[in-house]
Design an enzyme around this catalytic site. Sequence first.
Site, PDB file in Angstrom:
ATOM      1  N   CYS A 122       0.848  -1.185   0.000  1.00  0.00           N
ATOM      2  CA  CYS A 122       0.000   0.000   0.000  1.00  0.00           C
ATOM      3  C   CYS A 122       0.890   1.244   0.000  1.00  0.00           C
ATOM      4  CB  CYS A 122      -0.895  -0.021   1.226  1.00  0.00           C
ATOM      5  SG  CYS A 122      -1.713   1.551   1.569  1.00  0.00           S
ATOM      6  N   GLU A 123       0.638   2.152  -0.922  1.00  0.00           N
ATOM      7  CA  GLU A 123       1.489   3.336  -1.031  1.00  0.00           C
ATOM      8  C   GLU A 123       1.235   4.346   0.091  1.00  0.00           C
ATOM      9  OE1 GLU A 123      -0.936   6.262  -4.087  1.00  0.00           O
ATOM     10  OE2 GLU A 123       0.554   4.893  -4.921  1.00  0.00           O
ATOM     11  N   HIS A 124       0.171   4.157   0.850  1.00  0.00           N
ATOM     12  CA  HIS A 124      -0.152   5.108   1.910  1.00  0.00           C
ATOM     13  C   HIS A 124       0.600   4.810   3.208  1.00  0.00           C
ATOM     14  CE1 HIS A 124      -4.161   5.418  -0.431  1.00  0.00           C
ATOM     15  NE2 HIS A 124      -3.314   6.329  -0.862  1.00  0.00           N
ATOM     16  N   HIS A 125       0.796   3.514   3.516  1.00  0.00           N
ATOM     17  CA  HIS A 125       1.433   3.143   4.783  1.00  0.00           C
ATOM     18  C   HIS A 125       2.615   2.193   4.607  1.00  0.00           C
ATOM     19  CE1 HIS A 125      -2.831   4.117   5.826  1.00  0.00           C
ATOM     20  NE2 HIS A 125      -2.231   4.845   6.750  1.00  0.00           N
ATOM     21  N   CYS A 172      -3.232  -2.518   6.247  1.00  0.00           N
ATOM     22  CA  CYS A 172      -3.458  -1.201   6.849  1.00  0.00           C
ATOM     23  C   CYS A 172      -4.816  -1.142   7.534  1.00  0.00           C
ATOM     24  CB  CYS A 172      -3.330  -0.091   5.798  1.00  0.00           C
ATOM     25  SG  CYS A 172      -4.468  -0.246   4.414  1.00  0.00           S
ATOM     26  N   HIS A 214      -6.131  -6.004   3.220  1.00  0.00           N
ATOM     27  CA  HIS A 214      -5.194  -4.896   3.395  1.00  0.00           C
ATOM     28  C   HIS A 214      -4.731  -4.825   4.843  1.00  0.00           C
ATOM     29  CE1 HIS A 214      -5.858  -2.659  -0.521  1.00  0.00           C
ATOM     30  NE2 HIS A 214      -6.765  -3.627  -0.564  1.00  0.00           N
ATOM     31  N   GLN A 250      -5.206  -0.579  -4.696  1.00  0.00           N
ATOM     32  CA  GLN A 250      -5.821  -1.707  -5.398  1.00  0.00           C
ATOM     33  C   GLN A 250      -6.595  -1.268  -6.634  1.00  0.00           C
ATOM     34  OE1 GLN A 250      -7.756  -4.594  -2.868  1.00  0.00           O
ATOM     35  NE2 GLN A 250      -9.144  -5.236  -4.496  1.00  0.00           N
TER      36      GLN A 250
END
Length: 230
Positions: free
Chosen positions: A120-123, A191, A189, A161
């Site tokens: 995941c590019e956020h976390h 996250c 996920h 995704q």
Amino acid sequence: MNGLCSGPVEEYNCNKAFSDLMIDNKKSAAICKHEKSRKEEEEKTRLPTLEAAYTSILRDLGEDTDREGLLRTPLRAARAMQFLTKGYHETIEDILNNAIFDEDHDEMVIVKNIDMFSLCEHHLVPFFGKVHIGYIPNKKVVGLSKLARIVEIFSRRLQVQERLTKQIAVGISEALQPKGVAVVIEAAHMCMVMRGVQKMNSRTVTSTMLGIYLEDPKTREEFLSLSQSA
């Protein structure tokens, strides 16, 4: 070959065409080998910077980077991150490698339950699950393992995704020019599991439909039914 070449001139042309094909294949293999070596050298030059970054992160977390258990952790983490994001340095052209074949087949082809792992590019934590791919050929088919390799190219990047689903579908569509492409991903996920709302059993489902799968509800329903069956 002689059965196809009925005279001296035809046989010469056949032999020349075969020879030219072999030369083209050798050139293509040499170019791929050179490109792979270049990319490996680039990764080696970036490794010290990544290692130093992980060392800094561990220290800022309050860890002693000189203790035995962490001595090589920054290097291991740097190499792991390079592997987990190796898709940035790969293209569909690299992995197809002439594995597209002329074939008079116009019925649906489905490869389902392709294992997928991404970050995941956020976390920067994993999400993982299954990918189901369907396409309807337009006189051309691709080696089935190449569909899984296309998933690998786009999943080995920092992702969301929704974008991953579309990139896989568009990549297949551009490479094969089929009548339609359908992609469904179901993933968990971390996250949402390890942090945040911490919902252990949640799953995210995304889909992309192109061509006839978007235009024809019956074709779309057939794919969804077959891809979800046991």
